[in-house]
Design a protein around this motif. Structure first.
Motif, PDB file in Angstrom:
ATOM      1  N   THR A 393       0.850  -1.198   0.000  1.00 52.48           N
ATOM      2  CA  THR A 393       0.000   0.000   0.000  1.00 52.48           C
ATOM      3  C   THR A 393       0.889   1.253   0.000  1.00 52.48           C
ATOM      4  OG1 THR A 393      -1.708  -1.136   1.281  1.00 52.48           O
ATOM      5  CG2 THR A 393      -1.782   1.256   1.281  1.00 52.48           C
ATOM      6  N   GLY A 394       0.525   2.220  -0.827  1.00 54.93           N
ATOM      7  CA  GLY A 394       1.332   3.437  -0.924  1.00 54.93           C
ATOM      8  C   GLY A 394       1.626   3.668  -2.398  1.00 54.93           C
ATOM      9  N   ASP A 395       2.585   4.524  -2.676  1.00 50.02           N
ATOM     10  CA  ASP A 395       2.906   4.758  -4.089  1.00 50.02           C
ATOM     11  C   ASP A 395       3.471   3.485  -4.726  1.00 50.02           C
ATOM     12  OD1 ASP A 395       2.738   6.303  -6.328  1.00 50.02           O
ATOM     13  OD2 ASP A 395       4.651   7.353  -6.028  1.00 50.02           O
ATOM     14  N   SER A 396       3.923   2.536  -3.889  1.00 47.68           N
ATOM     15  CA  SER A 396       4.436   1.270  -4.433  1.00 47.68           C
ATOM     16  C   SER A 396       3.350   0.531  -5.226  1.00 47.68           C
ATOM     17  CB  SER A 396       4.952   0.372  -3.305  1.00 47.68           C
ATOM     18  OG  SER A 396       6.019   1.014  -2.651  1.00 47.68           O
ATOM     19  N   GLY A 418      -5.672  -3.913   2.430  1.00 43.35           N
ATOM     20  CA  GLY A 418      -4.854  -2.690   2.418  1.00 43.35           C
ATOM     21  C   GLY A 418      -4.196  -2.353   3.745  1.00 43.35           C
ATOM     22  N   HIS A 419      -3.567  -3.329   4.371  1.00 43.33           N
ATOM     23  CA  HIS A 419      -2.912  -3.135   5.662  1.00 43.33           C
ATOM     24  C   HIS A 419      -1.468  -2.707   5.429  1.00 43.33           C
ATOM     25  CE1 HIS A 419      -1.042  -3.984   9.464  1.00 43.33           C
ATOM     26  NE2 HIS A 419      -2.151  -4.421   9.992  1.00 43.33           N
ATOM     27  N   ILE A 420      -1.101  -1.478   5.808  1.00 39.20           N
ATOM     28  CA  ILE A 420       0.294  -1.102   5.603  1.00 39.20           C
ATOM     29  C   ILE A 420       1.172  -2.013   6.465  1.00 39.20           C
ATOM     30  CG2 ILE A 420      -0.052   1.277   4.787  1.00 39.20           C
ATOM     31  CD1 ILE A 420       0.620   2.236   7.633  1.00 39.20           C
ATOM     32  N   GLY A 444       6.955   1.312   1.108  1.00 39.64           N
ATOM     33  CA  GLY A 444       7.238   2.681   1.543  1.00 39.64           C
ATOM     34  C   GLY A 444       7.791   2.712   2.956  1.00 39.64           C
ATOM     35  N   ASP A 445       8.328   3.877   3.337  1.00 44.03           N
ATOM     36  CA  ASP A 445       8.914   4.012   4.676  1.00 44.03           C
ATOM     37  C   ASP A 445       7.865   3.842   5.773  1.00 44.03           C
ATOM     38  OD1 ASP A 445       7.841   6.366   3.575  1.00 44.03           O
ATOM     39  OD2 ASP A 445       9.099   7.695   4.778  1.00 44.03           O
ATOM     40  N   GLY A 446       6.683   4.419   5.563  1.00 41.96           N
ATOM     41  CA  GLY A 446       5.631   4.323   6.580  1.00 41.96           C
ATOM     42  C   GLY A 446       5.179   2.887   6.782  1.00 41.96           C
ATOM     43  N   ASN A 472      10.198   8.380   1.042  1.00 42.76           N
ATOM     44  CA  ASN A 472       9.755   9.731   0.660  1.00 42.76           C
ATOM     45  C   ASN A 472       9.349  10.527   1.890  1.00 42.76           C
ATOM     46  OD1 ASN A 472       7.443   8.379   1.271  1.00 42.76           O
ATOM     47  ND2 ASN A 472       6.589   8.398  -0.791  1.00 42.76           N
ATOM     48  N   GLY A 474       7.446   9.929   4.672  1.00 47.03           N
ATOM     49  CA  GLY A 474       6.080  10.071   5.195  1.00 47.03           C
ATOM     50  C   GLY A 474       5.047   9.271   4.444  1.00 47.03           C
ATOM     51  N   TYR A 475       3.798   9.518   4.822  1.00 50.15           N
ATOM     52  CA  TYR A 475       2.647   8.780   4.288  1.00 50.15           C
ATOM     53  C   TYR A 475       2.118   9.470   3.030  1.00 50.15           C
ATOM     54  CZ  TYR A 475       2.243   6.680   9.038  1.00 50.15           C
ATOM     55  OH  TYR A 475       2.442   6.023  10.222  1.00 50.15           O
ATOM     56  N   THR A 476       2.858   9.362   1.922  1.00 53.99           N
ATOM     57  CA  THR A 476       2.490  10.138   0.740  1.00 53.99           C
ATOM     58  C   THR A 476       1.101   9.784   0.211  1.00 53.99           C
ATOM     59  OG1 THR A 476       4.787  10.457   0.199  1.00 53.99           O
ATOM     60  CG2 THR A 476       3.242  10.742  -1.601  1.00 53.99           C
ATOM     61  N   ILE A 477       0.736   8.508   0.232  1.00 56.57           N
ATOM     62  CA  ILE A 477      -0.595   8.141  -0.283  1.00 56.57           C
ATOM     63  C   ILE A 477      -1.681   8.876   0.497  1.00 56.57           C
ATOM     64  CG2 ILE A 477      -0.813   6.037   1.145  1.00 56.57           C
ATOM     65  CD1 ILE A 477      -2.274   4.706  -1.213  1.00 56.57           C
ATOM     66  N   GLU A 478      -1.454   9.033   1.805  1.00 59.51           N
ATOM     67  CA  GLU A 478      -2.436   9.755   2.623  1.00 59.51           C
ATOM     68  C   GLU A 478      -2.403  11.252   2.306  1.00 59.51           C
ATOM     69  OE1 GLU A 478      -3.885   6.385   4.331  1.00 59.51           O
ATOM     70  OE2 GLU A 478      -4.612   8.370   4.796  1.00 59.51           O
TER      71      GLU A 478
HETATM   72  O1  TPU Z   1       4.692   5.628  -0.772  1.00 59.55           O
HETATM   73  P1  TPU Z   1       3.959   6.103   0.444  1.00 59.55           P
HETATM   74  O2  TPU Z   1       4.655   7.200   1.154  1.00 59.55           O
HETATM   75  O3  TPU Z   1       2.554   6.446   0.070  1.00 59.55           O
HETATM   76  O4  TPU Z   1       3.906   4.825   1.402  1.00 59.55           O
HETATM   77  P2  TPU Z   1       4.208   4.708   2.960  1.00 59.55           P
HETATM   78  O5  TPU Z   1       5.374   5.528   3.356  1.00 59.55           O
HETATM   79  O6  TPU Z   1       4.322   3.274   3.250  1.00 59.55           O
HETATM   80  O7  TPU Z   1       2.923   5.286   3.655  1.00 59.55           O
HETATM   81  C1  TPU Z   1       1.696   4.597   3.714  1.00 59.55           C
HETATM   82  C2  TPU Z   1       0.695   5.494   4.387  1.00 59.55           C
HETATM   83  C3  TPU Z   1      -0.654   4.859   4.632  1.00 59.55           C
HETATM   84  C4  TPU Z   1      -1.393   4.898   5.810  1.00 59.55           C
HETATM   85  C5  TPU Z   1      -1.011   5.528   7.099  1.00 59.55           C
HETATM   86  N1  TPU Z   1      -1.380   4.214   3.731  1.00 59.55           N
HETATM   87  N2  TPU Z   1      -2.511   3.823   4.265  1.00 59.55           N
HETATM   88  N3  TPU Z   1      -2.552   4.241   5.518  1.00 59.55           N
HETATM   89  C6  TPU Z   1      -3.716   3.991   6.411  1.00 59.55           C
HETATM   90  C7  TPU Z   1      -3.509   2.703   7.180  1.00 59.55           C
HETATM   91  C8  TPU Z   1      -3.302   2.726   8.532  1.00 59.55           C
HETATM   92  N4  TPU Z   1      -3.063   1.580   9.235  1.00 59.55           N
HETATM   93  C9  TPU Z   1      -3.028   0.406   8.587  1.00 59.55           C
HETATM   94  C10 TPU Z   1      -2.730  -0.845   9.343  1.00 59.55           C
HETATM   95  N5  TPU Z   1      -3.218   0.329   7.253  1.00 59.55           N
HETATM   96  C11 TPU Z   1      -3.485   1.443   6.543  1.00 59.55           C
HETATM   97  N6  TPU Z   1      -3.703   1.328   5.249  1.00 59.55           N
END
Ligand code: TPU
Ligand code: MG
Length: 569
Positions: A393-396, A418-420, A444-446, A472, A474-478
């Protein structure tokens, strides 16, 4: 099989059933309510115990193992373990994977003695865990007497295998070692349900009616195609070739129809589709949906929901406008259809007119600052027939979906749940089952910060997984859905962290890349590290994200923000 027990206990029974259905590794975190059970599972010569760092990771590792093996098992302790493992179990439900969640539970005497116990809510009712499990599995059972165990264990496993959903088995701490009968024939648990002949025939006839008079048919493939098993993926190729029409694929089904096939027209993901998949799906007058899943994410905030009447072939039923047929297995239905459909390649002819010309990909010079595009270009060059690519999940997601899969390459994504953090334990679980595959994780880093500990299991099992961490900051997708200060995170020294997991004997490598040349060198080092994981931290600018993420984020935000509809309005 002299090492199998002569006298069976509940734990032995379960162990033998797990081995019989093809499980070779079971994922565990010990706790006093499951220790005897773990001993029994350990004693089975066909099972290998795999310890995880915590129960969330344990359940997600089992989720990944189920993707590779078709079925998996996760064994945890009561409440403190199980409630964390419910998360990966939810993923298995949403992603249609038969994960067997097994939890130890209190001694059978405690409930009637109204004891307060550790690892409980501090009340004398311990039934809450079973009740919760019922909501997130297709079958949840609690063994209360040893003689009931065979019936309940068989029932739960059979339901999971048939429905392609998780099940839950609760075993009290004092019953794992209690005597019970030996298992009967495994076919009683594993034999598939075949299609009802009359329903299959009727569904095929209805498909001919649905297609008659239609000029522009398109097949749309969804993620339940692979989950259906039964040779459904091969049957779809035959059907597609018999029809000659365009075949588009949903993002969560990427790789389920070969991307080098001449009828593959790209990933249909609304306005962020690849190639011209959206144009051809919107041009169609008949859409054969095969195992599709339409969610807010896969339809880009409901902007890409097909608006023509659909045929929907699901894992065990088929629907048409005005008709429904139960007990029709997907593989059988597709195979049957392939023998009756008429050839009509109008959508392929049109697609070849619409298809965008290949874009010229610019190769960076080694000293150039690293960019998202250059990372994708270098990962693309890494993919081969043995690769399985995990995208988090994320820009990946968006970067991964854009890549071209060579023949044989596989793709794993967890778009429904969609669990990060999913990709790290899931790739670990998957790798145990497929040590021969070249596993690359784009994360992603988050997301990495959620489940980073599980890299230490990759180290423990010497798994040469390559983790490409897109930092990047932080949480860019957010950010692209809705920004705020909460989308900033603490930066870590990711490369150093991974090396810390080595302890005194590990082979993990942690590398950083800030330029194109550094990434090239790091990838080479990762390929040379065959004894452990390699993490490559790729530093890019905070705003260097894909066009697709920005567009998708805009529409998902709009869908999230719809005002409440008032009754009657
Ligand atoms: O590439 P990028 O920066 O978008 O990815 P990154 O750094 O991995 O950030 C992901 C950010 C994100 C969150 C906080 N994407 N979805 N969420 C919401 C979320 C919160 N908690 C869980 C367990 N899953 C989620 N998808
Ligand atoms: Mg990030």
């Amino acid at each position: 099989m002299s090492s199998l027990p002569t006298k069976y206990t509940v734990g032995d029974y379960l162990a033998e059933r797990l081995a019989q259905i093809g499980i070779r590794h079971h994922f565990v975190v010990p706790g006093d309510y499951n220790l005897v059970l773990l001993d029994k599972l350990q004693a089975n010569p066909n099972l290998t115990e795999v310890g995880c760092a915590n129960e969330l990771n344990c359940s997600l590792a089992a989720e990944g193992y189920a993707r590779a093996n078709g079925v998996s098992a996760c064994v945890v302790t009561f409440s403190v373990g199980a409630l964390s493992a419910f998360n990966g179990t939810g993923s298995a439900y949403a992603e249609n994977l038969p994960l067997i969640l097994i939890s130890g539970s209190p001694n059978t005497n405690d409930a009637s003695q109204f004891h307060l116990l550790h690892h409980t809510l501090g009340t004398t009712d311990y039934s809450y865990q079973l009740e919760m499990a019922k909501k997130i599995t297709c079958c949840a059972v609690a063994v209360a007497r040893a003689h009931e165990a065979p019936r309940l264990i068989d029932r739960a496993i059979r339901h999971a295998l048939l429905a392609r959903k998780p099940c839950y088995i609760e075993i009290p701490t004092n019953l794992s070692g209690a005597e019970c009968v030996r298992p009967g024939p495994i076919s009683a648990v594993t034999d598939p349900v075949t299609s009802d002949k009359a329903a299959l025939e009727a569904a095929a006839n209805c498909a001919s009616e649905y297609l008659s008079g239609k000029l522009k048919p398109v097949i749309l493939v969804g993620p339940k195609l692979r989950r259906a098993g039964d040779g459904a993926e091969q049957a779809l190729i035959k059907l597609a070739e018999a029809m000659g029409c365009a075949v588009a694929v949903q993002p969560a089904a990427k790789g389920m129809f070969p991307e080098d096939h001449k009828q593959f027209v790209g990933i249909f993901w609304g306005t962020v589709s690849t190639d011209a998949a959206d144009s051809i799906v919107h041009w169609a007058d008949a859409l054969l949906c095969v195992g599709t899943v339409f969610t807010d994410y896969s339809t880009v905030g409901w902007t890409a929901m097909p608006d023509i009447p659909l045929m929907a072939a699901e894992m065990d039923h088929v629907t048409f406008p005005g008709a429904h047929f139960s007990r029709v297995r997907l593989g059988e239905f597709l195979s049957h259809l392939a023998t009756t459909v008429k050839f009509n390649n109008s959508t392929m002819i049109e697609y070849n007119r619409l298809k965008p010309d290949p874009v010229l990909v610019r190769t960076a010079t080694p000293s150039d600052e690293l960019t998202r595009k250059e990372i994708s270009r270098q990962i693309q060059a890494l993919l081969d027939s043995k690769t399985t690519l995990f995208v988090e999940t994320g820009d990946s997601w968006f970067n991964g979906v854009q890549l071209k899969l060579p023949p044989g390459a596989l793709f794993e994504i967890e778009m429904a749940w969609g669990h990060i953090g999913w990709s790290i334990p899931a790739a670990f679980g998957y790798a145990l089952r497929h040590p021969d595959r070249k596993i690359i994780v784009m994360v992603g880093d988050g997301s990495f910060q959620v489940t980073a500990q599980e890299v230490s299991q990759m180290v423990r099992f010497n798994l040469p997984i390559t983790i490409v961490l897109l930092n990047n900051r932080g949480y860019t997708i957010e950010v692209e859905i809705h920004d705020g200060s909460y989308n900033k995170i603490k930066n870590w020294n990711y490369a150093l962290l991974v090396q810390a997991f080595n302890g005194e004997d590990g082979n993990a490598k942690g590398l950083t890349a800030k330029t194109a040349g550094e990434l090239q060198d790091a990838i080479k080092a990762a390929e040379e590290n065959t004894k452990g994981p390699t993490l490559i931290e790729c530093s890019i600018d905070q705003d260097d994200c894909s066009r697709e993420l920005i567009t998708w984020g805009h529409f998902v935000a709009a869908a999230n923000a719809r005002p409440p509809r008032l009754p009657g309005v």
